[in-house]
Design an enzyme around this catalytic site. Sequence first.
Site, PDB file in Angstrom:
ATOM      1  CB  CYS A  12       2.418   4.427  12.170  1.00 33.50           C
ATOM      2  SG  CYS A  12       1.865   3.418  10.803  1.00 33.50           S
ATOM      3  CB  SER A  36      -1.801  -3.352   1.016  1.00 33.78           C
ATOM      4  OG  SER A  36      -0.763  -4.105   1.605  1.00 33.78           O
ATOM      5  CG  HIS A  47      -0.042  -6.664   4.834  1.00 32.29           C
ATOM      6  ND1 HIS A  47      -0.161  -6.288   6.149  1.00 32.29           N
ATOM      7  CD2 HIS A  47       0.364  -5.575   4.169  1.00 32.29           C
ATOM      8  CE1 HIS A  47       0.174  -5.006   6.260  1.00 32.29           C
ATOM      9  NE2 HIS A  47       0.493  -4.555   5.075  1.00 32.29           N
ATOM     10  N   GLY A  53       0.812  -1.211   0.000  1.00 37.86           N
ATOM     11  CA  GLY A  53       0.000   0.000   0.000  1.00 37.86           C
ATOM     12  C   GLY A  53       0.849   1.266   0.000  1.00 37.86           C
ATOM     13  CD  GLN A  72      -7.374  -0.702   7.136  1.00 43.91           C
ATOM     14  OE1 GLN A  72      -8.144  -1.592   7.472  1.00 43.91           O
ATOM     15  NE2 GLN A  72      -6.089  -0.749   7.460  1.00 43.91           N
TER      16      GLN A  72
HETATM   17  C1  LIG Z   1      -1.729  -0.509   6.025  1.00 43.92           C
HETATM   18  C2  LIG Z   1      -2.103   0.715   5.262  1.00 43.92           C
HETATM   19  C3  LIG Z   1      -1.225   1.269   4.310  1.00 43.92           C
HETATM   20  C4  LIG Z   1       0.146   0.720   4.094  1.00 43.92           C
HETATM   21  O1  LIG Z   1       0.115  -0.525   3.430  1.00 43.92           O
HETATM   22  P1  LIG Z   1       1.439  -1.425   3.419  1.00 43.92           P
HETATM   23  O2  LIG Z   1       1.102  -2.546   2.475  1.00 43.92           O
HETATM   24  O3  LIG Z   1       1.669  -1.883   4.810  1.00 43.92           O
HETATM   25  O4  LIG Z   1       2.529  -0.551   2.896  1.00 43.92           O
HETATM   26  C5  LIG Z   1      -1.637   2.390   3.622  1.00 43.92           C
HETATM   27  N1  LIG Z   1      -2.840   2.921   3.812  1.00 43.92           N
HETATM   28  C6  LIG Z   1      -3.723   2.423   4.704  1.00 43.92           C
HETATM   29  C7  LIG Z   1      -5.062   3.053   4.865  1.00 43.92           C
HETATM   30  C8  LIG Z   1      -3.378   1.302   5.463  1.00 43.92           C
HETATM   31  O5  LIG Z   1      -4.245   0.824   6.354  1.00 43.92           O
END
Ligand SMILES: *Cc1c(COP(=O)(O)O)cnc(C)c1O
Length: 409
Positions: free
Chosen positions: A325, A199, A201, A71, A179
């Site tokens: 984070c 993303s 995961h 993401g 999300q």
């Molecule tokens: C987790 C998340 C990301 C980052 O995604 P990664 O695959 O971990 O880099 C970006 N935006 C939102 C809204 C997220 O929840």
Amino acid sequence: MKQIYLDNASTTPLRPEALDAMMPYLTTEYGNPSSLYPLGHRSENAIADARAALAGLIGAKPSEIYFTSGGSESDNWAIKGYAHANKAKGTHIITSAIEHHAVLHVCAALEKDGFEVTYLPVDAEGMVSPADFEAAIREDTILASIMFANNEVGTIEPIAELAAIAKQHGVAFHTDAVQAFGHLPIDVNELGIDMLSASAHKLEGPKGVGLLYVRRGIKLDNLIDGGQQERGRRASTENVPGIVGFAKAAELAWDGMDAEANRQLAMRDHCIKRILAEIPHCKLNGSWENRLANNVNVSFEFIEGEGMLLQLAAKGLCTSSGSACTSGSLDPSHVLLALGMPHEISHGSLRVTLGRATTMEDIDYLVDSLKATIENLRMMSPLYEDYKQGNYDSIIAGYAADGMKNVHA
Ligand SMILES: *Cc1c(COP(=O)(O)O)cnc(C)c1O
């Protein structure tokens, strides 16, 4: 020790079916997709199938899907790539105050590069106002980036309305849908989205793989120069097992989307109702109606979030305060502050995000444990003592909407 995982907005367990689909590409099917022999062709075909499957889920063409490392990379590419490729047209970008740092920090970097960014405020429930958005558009606005659903409080943004306004004004529209992808139906044409980040995961796929949808005709600078992978836009040998696992997890998420959303909704609402009824001095953050089915975010007065998370962890509960984070640092969440929450109580917030493995028993165990934890922490809180003595006014009592809070002692 018992472990109950209630942090699915930060990551999810890998679906067994996705692992099964990946296994050949982690073992015998190791060919480089660019190679000109059958072992390579089979990897190349696996990527083509995954691309077509993912494109089909969101109404895109396979040629509009680019695989990335996740993401954050997709957000970086969409915003920096578009800004730099289109700066002759203008240098103004619009985003919201509650975006993930993968969008906010990219915007901050662009500001140092001579771009101007407007950070739209949100209302008390975390909603971006379409009228505010339209008013912020200028002659030199080239791009807007508004998230589909917020990762901390679960608020779902009015994406179709925002995208229509952007289109009317000739502004490209990107959405961080990390999300929402796999949780809400998404059709990029119906919604009028120009670019979308997802993303794997976050939907029970593997870590380290994501996608960026780029509508045909949208001009973007290349992300990684090198070989011809991803049509020469994003070089580097493809993450074949990751891409295959991503597509498998996404197809399964789409198949079971309604049923799983309804199951989670029942648990989410049970969780919120019990907390508001049984734990004094707390408030639901975000919107109740307009909320992801898997998200609960509550602030508790007179406690520190760190202590709460640690005590819950000692009971086997994996939860978070704000976003991954933000927890571990003492800074209050930028999202809760943007919702208008006073600093004093933004520290005592809990985010619980349900997943496919979550059961009603897990939720009851969480609420029972939480009640004991909050009671315990308040017994040691000088502020709570002051409140009981009548020397301190409850903040929650003063500002939150009825029905979203419990102010009873
Ligand atoms: C987790 C998340 C990301 C980052 O995604 P990664 O695959 O971990 O880099 C970006 N935006 C939102 C809204 C997220 O929840």
